[in-house]
Design a protein around this motif. Structure first.
Motif, PDB file in Angstrom:
ATOM      1  N   TYR A  64       0.806  -1.215   0.000  1.00 32.31           N
ATOM      2  CA  TYR A  64       0.000   0.000   0.000  1.00 32.31           C
ATOM      3  C   TYR A  64       0.842   1.270   0.000  1.00 32.31           C
ATOM      4  O   TYR A  64       0.506   2.253  -0.656  1.00 32.31           O
ATOM      5  N   HIS A  67       1.381   3.701  -2.845  1.00 29.74           N
ATOM      6  CA  HIS A  67       0.378   4.701  -3.243  1.00 29.74           C
ATOM      7  C   HIS A  67       0.664   6.079  -2.630  1.00 29.74           C
ATOM      8  O   HIS A  67       0.830   7.052  -3.366  1.00 29.74           O
ATOM      9  N   HIS A  92      -1.553  10.759   3.941  1.00 30.35           N
ATOM     10  CA  HIS A  92      -2.938  11.132   3.638  1.00 30.35           C
ATOM     11  C   HIS A  92      -3.975  10.054   3.925  1.00 30.35           C
ATOM     12  O   HIS A  92      -5.122  10.357   4.188  1.00 30.35           O
ATOM     13  N   ASP A  93      -3.595   8.784   3.887  1.00 34.13           N
ATOM     14  CA  ASP A  93      -4.579   7.732   4.160  1.00 34.13           C
ATOM     15  C   ASP A  93      -4.452   7.134   5.552  1.00 34.13           C
ATOM     16  O   ASP A  93      -5.195   6.223   5.901  1.00 34.13           O
ATOM     17  N   ASP A 160      -3.885  12.542  -5.274  1.00 31.33           N
ATOM     18  CA  ASP A 160      -4.400  11.241  -4.842  1.00 31.33           C
ATOM     19  C   ASP A 160      -5.313  10.670  -5.930  1.00 31.33           C
ATOM     20  O   ASP A 160      -5.185   9.525  -6.365  1.00 31.33           O
TER      21      ASP A 160
HETATM   22 MN    MN Z   1      -5.289   7.717  -1.276  1.00 30.76          MN
END
Ligand code: MN
Length: 749
Positions: A64, A67, A92-93, A160
């Protein structure tokens, strides 16, 4: 972009190496822009995010963390953001998808970072096109609000989204369509408005590829097939210009560039032509190195050299250097007649302008300290305007979004105030739009304008270069038909807000008129009665009903034809029933068992429980009653001494609900009385005297049959409760010549 790595066959070592390689690439992208302390923070953000996402993989199987790393690189390389944004992009996530909290971020980094992450978390889930358009619009508004707070939130969100669009392939078809439609609905217009042309273009191409794959592939194939021929043409076109520019001592880049697939598709659609009939599928770009104080004259010199070789079309000259676009775009565009009689678009701009064209808003920040130029204040004005409109609670979001999206895509005109200040308005804007653009109050009072010293009406369409003086009157008020010719979102929402407010005030008057009338009729303005009126007059809402009353579209005298039962108003065309609503049997049984205690009913006024008074025994308050859950007709209230009671209680005990009356004097109930006596001349007179004169009861009917000197009669009368009924029965019995008075067991009238 499809990744060719087989993620499920990578060793952990390989993955780690790859992740580190991506991180180093991010560092390199930031290299000029990073201080020592920031570097440590960035590293910290990377490690924190990598650890938090450790166990997660994307749909494609890749770890992940790749990303957020990619998003950070887009933010830095393609949008031109700095290290704070890179840190936020890495994180950001995390707050949404991992254990990390906003508090953690605040503690480990700083308030600024935490605020941006908070914004990103909030908008991440607001877009859902499955919902109805109102929800979509509300979401769009939320996004715009965060934009108005800190544009970096939106810029990182765009990065994003762009990365998600680039990696759509591993998603299901359904998910692809969802993401693509969100992108064209919200994100590409925003990218456009913020001047991020490259990103906007790529987003639209990627969306088209998902939504219309056949068309996308056809055009892409067409571009490929014509590439060789196009390159030859471009080289031939460029050659003389390159020579002359070099001879004149310019430092520059010149190249030809095919237009985006979606924009070629738009042309094909608009002109209804096939791919090979679209001529301007490419443009020539000349990027100049020029000192900032000489940009304008250098660009014009280049223009002059270009037009020495090729003849320009004077109608296709666009000077966005002297007057930049609202989103900050600066360039000189001209269309010239190239070899073989083909029109070719040439775009001339400096390196600084080019960066702004590609990176939009963020590039403005970069140049901000050096040049407080006009277009920055225009962007500020845009953000200010957004804040203003979005925070106004009266704005109808859906309308606003539609108007706003129109604003986004229309061409602009440049007009001037009497003192020479320039305003940018969308093409087609009227004198009234201009007035609203300056100030809402000015728009609301506008009665006309002088355009270039000539008097014009409000609806006059402005052209670029017009000088506009607004004429106002304190007596002026916005009106509905202004909406017909207004084009800007600001003006439209200004007028709509005024009209809504105005309608609300007028409706207040209507409401008090109605209240007064209802007092005369001895009924209250209950929700039931209001609904009855709204229904009868076919109005969409109570507000509309009040408004119609206030402006005289409804004659209140008509209410005299309504029937009044207790506190209830029934319009003349409605069948009189004890109630019109029903509740599902199951629901009632659930209520019964759920409560286990007594059901308290309020005569006819209960808002919570729906029931009917049984026709067979006509219970009134004070009677011993029970509720019975019927199959299909909801709850029915019977008297305990109803002829049917025993059978119901015996056979359907589980359907019986204990019921008692709440104290209630305001409502009366229809009940029947049988009376027999000597048939004498004054008997009717005597009975009606008791009913209307003494007891002041409301009688519905009285029927008498005479036979052999005796009469038998039935009186239907409204009473409030059992006590009142007993008083009535006693009073009747006391009349001379009356032999028998009894309440009707069941009511056959
Ligand atoms: Mn994202």
């Amino acid at each position: 972009m499809t990744t060719t790595i087989d993620w499920y066959n990578q060793t952990e070592e390989d993955e780690k190496k790859l992740i580190l390689r991506e991180y180093r690439a991010l560092l390199r992208a930031l290299k000029h822009n990073i201080k020592k302390g920031d570097k440590a923070l960035l590293r910290h953000a990377f490690e924190l995010a990598a650890e938090a996402h450790k166990t997660t993989r994307r749909k494609s199987g890749e770890p992940y963390i790749l990303h957020p790393l990619a998003v950070a690189r887009i933010a830095v390389e393609e949008i031109g953001l700095g290290v704070t944004s890179a840190i936020c992009a890495l994180l950001h996530d995390t707050v949404e998808d991992t254990e990390i909290t906003l508090e953690d971020i605040k503690r480990e980094f700083n308030n600024n970072v935490a605020k941006i992450i908070d914004g990103l978390t909030k908008i991440s889930n607001v877009v859902d096109l499955k919902g109805d358009t109102t929800i979509q619009a509300e979401n769009f508004r939320k996004i715009l609000l965060t934009l108005a707070e800190d544009p970096r939130v939106i810029l990182i969100k765009l990065a994003d989204r762009l990365h998600n669009m680039r990696t759509l392939d591993s998603m299901s078809r359904e998910k692809q369509l969802k993401v693509a439609s969100e992108t064209t609905y919200i994100y590409s217009p925003l990218a456009h408005r913020l001047g991020l042309y490259e990103i906007k273009s790529e987003m639209e191409d990627l969306s088209l590829r998902v939504t219309q794959p056949d068309i996308y592939n056809d055009i892409q194939r067409g571009l490929k097939e014509t590439k060789r021929e196009r390159s030859r043409y471009i080289n031939e076109f460029i050659k003389p210009i390159r020579e002359q520019l070099t001879a004149a001592g310019f430092s520059f880049d010149i190249y030809g560039r095919p237009k985006a697939i979606h924009s070629i598709w738009n042309k094909m659609r608009k002109k209804q032509v096939a791919f090979d009939e679209v001529y301007d599928i490419f443009a020539i770009r000349i990027i100049l190195d020029a000192p900032q104080d000489r940009e304008k004259e250098e660009c014009w010199k280049v223009y002059s050299i270009v037009t020495n070789s090729y003849h320009p079309n004077p109608e296709r000259l666009r000077d966005w250097i002297s007057v930049p676009k609202g989103n900050g775009y600066e360039a000189l565009h001209t269309t010239v007649m190239g070899p073989a009689g083909r029109w070719v678009e040439v775009q001339i701009r400096t390196r600084r302008m080019n960066e702004i064209a590609e990176k939009g808003l963020a590039a403005h920040w970069k140049y901000k300290e050096e040049t407080p130029t006009a277009q920055e204040s225009k962007l500020d004005a845009f953000l200010e305007h957004l804040r203003e409109v979005l925070t106004n609670p009266n704005t109808d979001t859906l309308d606003f979004i539609q108007d706003f999206k129109l604003d986004l895509f229309t061409e602009e005109i440049y007009v001037y105030t009497p003192t020479g200040d320039m305003r940018v308005l969308p093409k087609g804007a009227t004198a009234l739009d201009f007035a609203f653009d300056i100030h809402t109050q000015l728009g609301a009072r506008c009665i006309g304008a002088k355009v270039n010293y000539k008097l014009v009406p409000l609806s006059h369409t402005l052209s670029s270069g017009d000088q506009v003086e607004v004429i106002t009157s304190s007596k002026q008020h916005p009106s509905e038909d202004w909406l017909q010719f207004l084009v800007t979102a600001k003006a439209k929402s200004g007028v709509k807000n005024y009209l809504k407010e105005d309608k609300r005030k007028t409706a207040e008057q209507g409401k008090s008129m109605l209240k007064k009338k209802m007092e005369h009729l001895n009924v209250n303005l209950t929700q039931h009665n209001l609904n009855e009126l709204v229904h009868y007059y076919k109005k969409p809402s109570a507000l509309d009903l009040y408004y119609a009353i206030a402006v005289g579209n409804i004659d209140l005298a008509e209410l005299n034809t309504f029937a009044v039962y207790g506190d209830k108003l029934h319009h003349p065309h409605r069948e009189i029933k004890h109630d019109t609503r029903e509740l599902a049997d199951e629901e009632l049984l659930k209520q019964k068992h759920g409560k286990g205690s007594e059901l308290i009913i309020f005569g006819e006024r209960s808002d919570k429980i729906l029931y009917k008074l049984a026709q067979c025994c006509q219970p009134i308050p004070g009677d011993d009653v029970f509720g019975f859950v019927t199959s299909g007709e909801g709850l029915k209230i019977h008297r305990a001494d109803c002829p049917n009671a025993a059978r119901l209680l015996a056979n359907y005990g589980h359907r019986v609900v204990k019921t008692k009356w709440a104290k209630n004097k305001e409502i009366s109930f229809l009940t029947g009385v049988r009376i027999t006596g000597l048939d004498d001349v004054g008997v009717i007179q005597k009975i009606t005297n008791v009913i209307s004169g003494e007891l002041r009861l409301n009688m519905r009917s009285l029927s008498l049959d005479s036979k052999d000197g005796m009469f038998e009669g039935t009186i239907m009368v409204y009473v409030h409760d059992r006590e009142e009924l007993n008083g009535f029965l006693n009073r009747l019995s006391a009349l001379e010549g009356i032999s028998k008075v009894e309440r009707l067991e069941s009511h056959e009238a």
